[in-house]
Every structure is written in structure tokens, then in C-alpha cells.
Design a protein around this motif. Structure first.
Motif, PDB file in Angstrom:
ATOM      1  N   THR A 102       1.682 -40.200   5.173  1.00  0.00           N
ATOM      2  CA  THR A 102       2.507 -39.855   6.329  1.00  0.00           C
ATOM      3  C   THR A 102       3.102 -41.231   6.943  1.00  0.00           C
ATOM      4  N   THR A 103       4.141 -41.070   7.260  1.00  0.00           N
ATOM      5  CA  THR A 103       4.898 -42.205   7.780  1.00  0.00           C
ATOM      6  C   THR A 103       5.124 -42.348   9.568  1.00  0.00           C
ATOM      7  N   ILE A 104       5.090 -43.591   9.595  1.00  0.00           N
ATOM      8  CA  ILE A 104       5.281 -43.788  11.311  1.00  0.00           C
ATOM      9  C   ILE A 104       6.210 -45.019  11.742  1.00  0.00           C
ATOM     10  N   GLY A 105       7.079 -45.054  12.493  1.00  0.00           N
ATOM     11  CA  GLY A 105       7.731 -46.267  12.770  1.00  0.00           C
ATOM     12  C   GLY A 105       7.146 -47.182  13.194  1.00  0.00           C
ATOM     13  N   GLY A 106       7.358 -48.247  13.014  1.00  0.00           N
ATOM     14  CA  GLY A 106       6.386 -49.661  12.977  1.00  0.00           C
ATOM     15  C   GLY A 106       6.957 -50.766  12.457  1.00  0.00           C
ATOM     16  N   ASN A 107       6.948 -51.294  11.142  1.00  0.00           N
ATOM     17  CA  ASN A 107       7.289 -52.442  10.740  1.00  0.00           C
ATOM     18  C   ASN A 107       8.858 -52.355  10.716  1.00  0.00           C
ATOM     19  N   GLN A 108       9.351 -51.307  10.422  1.00  0.00           N
ATOM     20  CA  GLN A 108      10.870 -50.997  10.464  1.00  0.00           C
ATOM     21  C   GLN A 108      10.821 -49.656  11.232  1.00  0.00           C
TER      22      GLN A 108
ATOM     23  N   SER B 218       7.212 -37.373   6.965  1.00  0.00           N
ATOM     24  CA  SER B 218       7.719 -38.400   7.905  1.00  0.00           C
ATOM     25  C   SER B 218       7.026 -38.266   9.381  1.00  0.00           C
ATOM     26  N   GLY B 219       6.790 -39.050  10.132  1.00  0.00           N
ATOM     27  CA  GLY B 219       6.170 -38.686  11.558  1.00  0.00           C
ATOM     28  C   GLY B 219       7.127 -39.356  12.681  1.00  0.00           C
ATOM     29  N   GLN B 220       6.408 -39.811  13.762  1.00  0.00           N
ATOM     30  CA  GLN B 220       7.214 -40.019  14.782  1.00  0.00           C
ATOM     31  C   GLN B 220       8.048 -41.378  14.597  1.00  0.00           C
ATOM     32  N   ALA B 221       9.077 -41.297  15.485  1.00  0.00           N
ATOM     33  CA  ALA B 221      10.053 -42.589  15.221  1.00  0.00           C
ATOM     34  C   ALA B 221       9.744 -43.539  15.916  1.00  0.00           C
ATOM     35  N   GLY B 222       8.908 -43.472  16.924  1.00  0.00           N
ATOM     36  CA  GLY B 222       8.630 -44.577  18.001  1.00  0.00           C
ATOM     37  C   GLY B 222       7.245 -44.227  18.900  1.00  0.00           C
ATOM     38  N   PRO B 223       6.740 -44.980  19.693  1.00  0.00           N
ATOM     39  CA  PRO B 223       5.618 -44.843  20.476  1.00  0.00           C
ATOM     40  C   PRO B 223       5.499 -43.914  21.466  1.00  0.00           C
ATOM     41  N   LEU B 224       4.538 -43.484  21.916  1.00  0.00           N
ATOM     42  CA  LEU B 224       4.462 -42.366  23.010  1.00  0.00           C
ATOM     43  C   LEU B 224       5.211 -42.779  24.170  1.00  0.00           C
ATOM     44  N   VAL B 225       5.009 -44.164  24.679  1.00  0.00           N
ATOM     45  CA  VAL B 225       5.811 -44.194  26.073  1.00  0.00           C
ATOM     46  C   VAL B 225       6.779 -45.246  25.994  1.00  0.00           C
ATOM     47  N   LYS B 226       6.683 -46.393  25.061  1.00  0.00           N
ATOM     48  CA  LYS B 226       7.778 -47.333  25.466  1.00  0.00           C
ATOM     49  C   LYS B 226       8.485 -47.176  24.153  1.00  0.00           C
ATOM     50  N   SER B 227       9.685 -48.165  24.003  1.00  0.00           N
ATOM     51  CA  SER B 227      10.433 -48.146  22.595  1.00  0.00           C
ATOM     52  C   SER B 227       9.885 -48.917  21.612  1.00  0.00           C
ATOM     53  N   LEU B 228      10.345 -48.613  20.202  1.00  0.00           N
ATOM     54  CA  LEU B 228       9.833 -49.227  19.221  1.00  0.00           C
ATOM     55  C   LEU B 228      10.344 -50.869  19.169  1.00  0.00           C
ATOM     56  N   HIS B 229       9.433 -51.773  18.883  1.00  0.00           N
ATOM     57  CA  HIS B 229       9.738 -52.892  18.210  1.00  0.00           C
ATOM     58  C   HIS B 229       9.295 -52.929  17.042  1.00  0.00           C
ATOM     59  N   THR B 230      10.175 -53.649  16.188  1.00  0.00           N
ATOM     60  CA  THR B 230       9.827 -53.968  14.561  1.00  0.00           C
ATOM     61  C   THR B 230       9.329 -55.029  14.302  1.00  0.00           C
TER      62      THR B 230
ATOM     63  N   ILE C 196      -2.848 -47.179   8.996  1.00  0.00           N
ATOM     64  CA  ILE C 196      -2.221 -48.671   8.900  1.00  0.00           C
ATOM     65  C   ILE C 196      -0.845 -49.015   9.513  1.00  0.00           C
ATOM     66  N   GLY C 197      -0.822 -48.086  10.414  1.00  0.00           N
ATOM     67  CA  GLY C 197       0.331 -48.454  11.240  1.00  0.00           C
ATOM     68  C   GLY C 197       0.158 -48.354  12.659  1.00  0.00           C
TER      69      GLY C 197
END
Ligand code: BDR
Ligand code: CA
Length: 311
Positions: free
Chosen positions: A34-40, A64-76, A123-124
Motif C-alpha cells: 500500500t502507498t502513502i503520500g510522503g517522500n513524494q 493506494s492510500g492517503q494523499a496526506g497526513p491526518l491534520v496538516k498538509s503534506l511536505h515531501t 516505512i512511510g
């Protein structure tokens, strides 16, 4: 035999963790990735997962999973992993199928359908796993352990105090560390000692198809690691898989780990209550030491196995 699910954000070291797990089918049965928004972004890391699985001619369900974190926006982390999230090798255009775009439901279904307990390799950022714990708490009974790459007792890499995977989504990490599930934590304490040397990376370039691709991944990753002061390359995420294959490569201690979610310079910090009078549940095996030579040999041998078994 362990049944595993790999939740990842490939990511150079994520890719090497997948390759190594895939090279040991007699010890690790991969039920899904499964994938998670993180490194990109989610889109890019999912493309990267498809590239790796297609390169292996694998038959492993990918969601595929969540595009970004629970509360804040994603930083890559494109400084470390490049524009694609997995810069270096050039892959053929991929058409590897995605079985679902809801990783949390996919994880629940795989866990509940498995005849035995399942190990999650996380691992993400921990967003998908936190949602799994909250939305489907019945899965906890069927989880043998969560093998996490994340955190560090008192030191970071994204900030002075916070490691990337935890820093991206500290609220999710807080939920997972408090879920009451056994955890193995490969944090920076150990992963920064889990190094592949420049010479070992060079040697991959002379070998078979899979080793050469890994050599190209590591070539980029080694260069980008220099901006952080590394000459050799820490293969962080591989520790979470390597522990499952050969736990005696590592030394660690059971601890009660917590996560700072408050705003401020400590957001994303993981810490352990090391007081003698600590009566909290010590559900986290914090890995501290690794036999570097055997760790590197495990990766190199896994790649050689794949060179032989995959054309
Ligand atoms: C972690 O952050 C990511 O960049 C790596 O893939 C690894 O999971 C290391 O801090
Ligand atoms: Ca990762």
C-alpha cells in the motif's frame, strides 16, 4: 513464514526494502503493498511502487492510500529522493494494476482474511496505519507486530528533533504508538548505522539486472545523502524488513515510546520513558545497534537472488 503487508512511500530505501522482502518468499509472504503520500505525492509514490512491482514481474496486490497526513498538509522529501521520488533508474512505461484506491479498507480485508496473524511493515508516514487502527480496531487482534521505520530517540533528520516519517504525520504516529499493538521501531538510532558503502554500491553496477537497477537507485541516493553529511548511505527502510528476516542482526530494548504532536520545535519528536519507575506498557522494541556488515550482505545477496530468478 510471516505474512506481511508493506505500507510505503517509494522512495529509494522503500524500494530496496520491497526488493529484499520479495527475494525471500520462503520467509515472507507479501500479501500486499500500500502507498502513502510522503517522500513524494501519493500519485508519484504509487507510480514508483508500480514501477518496482512491474520490474519484478510481481503478482502482488497494490493499493493506494492517503494523499496526506491526518491534520496538516503534506511536505515531501524531494531533496533526498528527487523529483519523481525515486530518481536514478529509467523504468519502462508501467501498467501494473492498482487493485484499490482505499488502502485502509484493503489492509483491513487482507488482515481479516489471512489465516494467520499479519505483520505490517510501515516505512512511510503512519497515516494509513493510524486510520486502520481507528476505523477497524478489530484488526489489532490479528496483527503480530508493526515493524516501523520512523522516529529516533531524541534526534531527527527533518528537524533537529524529528525524523521524516513521524514529522510528516505526528498525529498518526501518536495513534499508532498508543494502539496497544506490539511495535518494532527502527528509528534513526539504528538506521543511520545501517550503511551501504560507496564501494558496495559500485559493485552492484557490474552484476545482473536487479542489482544494476538497485545500483542506479543507490547512486542517486548516495549523491543526495551527501548534503546531509553522509558519505555512505543509510538504508533506513530496509531495517524494518531486515529485522523480520534476521532479528539477530539487531540489538534493542523494549521501551514506552511517545510522540510530541504540539506545535513548536519538538513537533514529531519520539521519546522513551527511561525512568526506572516507569510503569507504562513497554510495547515498542526500539532497535539501537545493527551488524552493518551482515546487514549490507543481506541486501547484496537478496539482489543476487533476484538477478538469478528474474529475467
Ligand atoms: C525515512 O524518510 C524517508 O525519506 C525514507 O524513505 C525513510 O522512510 C527516513 O527518515
Ligand atoms: Ca520510506
Amino acid at each position: 513464514m510471516k505474512y506481511i503487508l508493506i505500507d510505503c512511500d517509494p522512495g529509494h530505501d522503500d524500494a530496496l526494502a520491497i526488493l529484499t522482502a520479495y527475494a525471500h518468499p520462503e520467509e515472507l509472504r507479501i500479501l500486499g503493498v500500500t502507498t502513502i503520500g510522503g517522500n513524494q505525492t501519493l500519485e508519484k509514490v504509487t507510480e514508483n511502487a508500480r514501477r518496482i512491482l512491474q520490474f519484478l514481474h510481481a503478482d502482488i496486490p497494490l493499493a493506494s492510500g492517503q494523499a496526506g497526513p491526518l491534520v496538516k498538509s503534506l511536505h515531501t522529501a524531494e531533496d533526498a529522493h528527487g523529483e519523481s521520488g525515486m530518481d536514478g533508474p529509467v523504468f519502462e512505461k508501467e501498467d501494473y494494476p492498482l487493485v484499490s484506491d482505499n488502502a485502509v479498507v484493503f489492509l483491513k480485508e487482507q488482515i481479516m482474511a489471512c489465516p494467520e496473524k499479519v505483520t505490517i511493515v510501515a516505512i512511510g508516514p503512519l497515516t494509513n496505519i493510524a486510520l486502520l487502527m481507528r476505523v477497524y480496531p478489530e484488526t489489532k487482534e490479528k496483527i503480530d507486530c508493526i515493524s516501523i521505520m520512523g522516529g529516533g530517540i531524541g534526534h531527527g533528520n527533518s528537524t533537529e528533533l524529528a525524523e521524516f516519517n513521524i514529522y510528516v504525520d505526528p498525529e498518526a504516529a501518536h495513534i499508532v504508538f498508543h494502539a496497544g499493538v506490539p511495535i518494532v521501531m527502527a528509528g534513526l538510532d539504528v538506521t543511520e548505522k545501517a550503511l551501504i558503502t560507496v564501494r558496495e554500491i559500485e559493485s552492484l553496477k557490474e552484476k545482473g539486472r536487479v542489482s544494476r537497477m538497485a545500483g542506479e537507485l543507490l547512486g542517486f541516493y548516495n549523491e543526495s545523502g551527501r548534503q546531509y553529511g553522509f558519505t555512505d548511505s543509510p538504508i533506513h527502510d530496509l531495517c524494518a524488513v531486515a529485522y523480520l528476516l534476521q532479528p539477530d542482526l539487531f540489538q534493542g530494548e523494549y521501551q514506552a515510546v511517545d510522540v510530541i504532536t504540539e506545535e513548536g520545535c519538538a513537533r514529531g519528536l519520539t521519546f522513551a520513558d527511561k525512568r526506572l519507575m516507569c510503569d507504562k506498557v513497554k510495547n515498542v522494541l526500539v532497535l539501537e545497534e545493527v551488524d552493518r556488515d551482515r546487514f549490507a550482505a543481506m541486501l547484496i545477496e537478496a539482489l543476487e537472488r533476484l538477478d538469478e530468478s528474474i529475467s
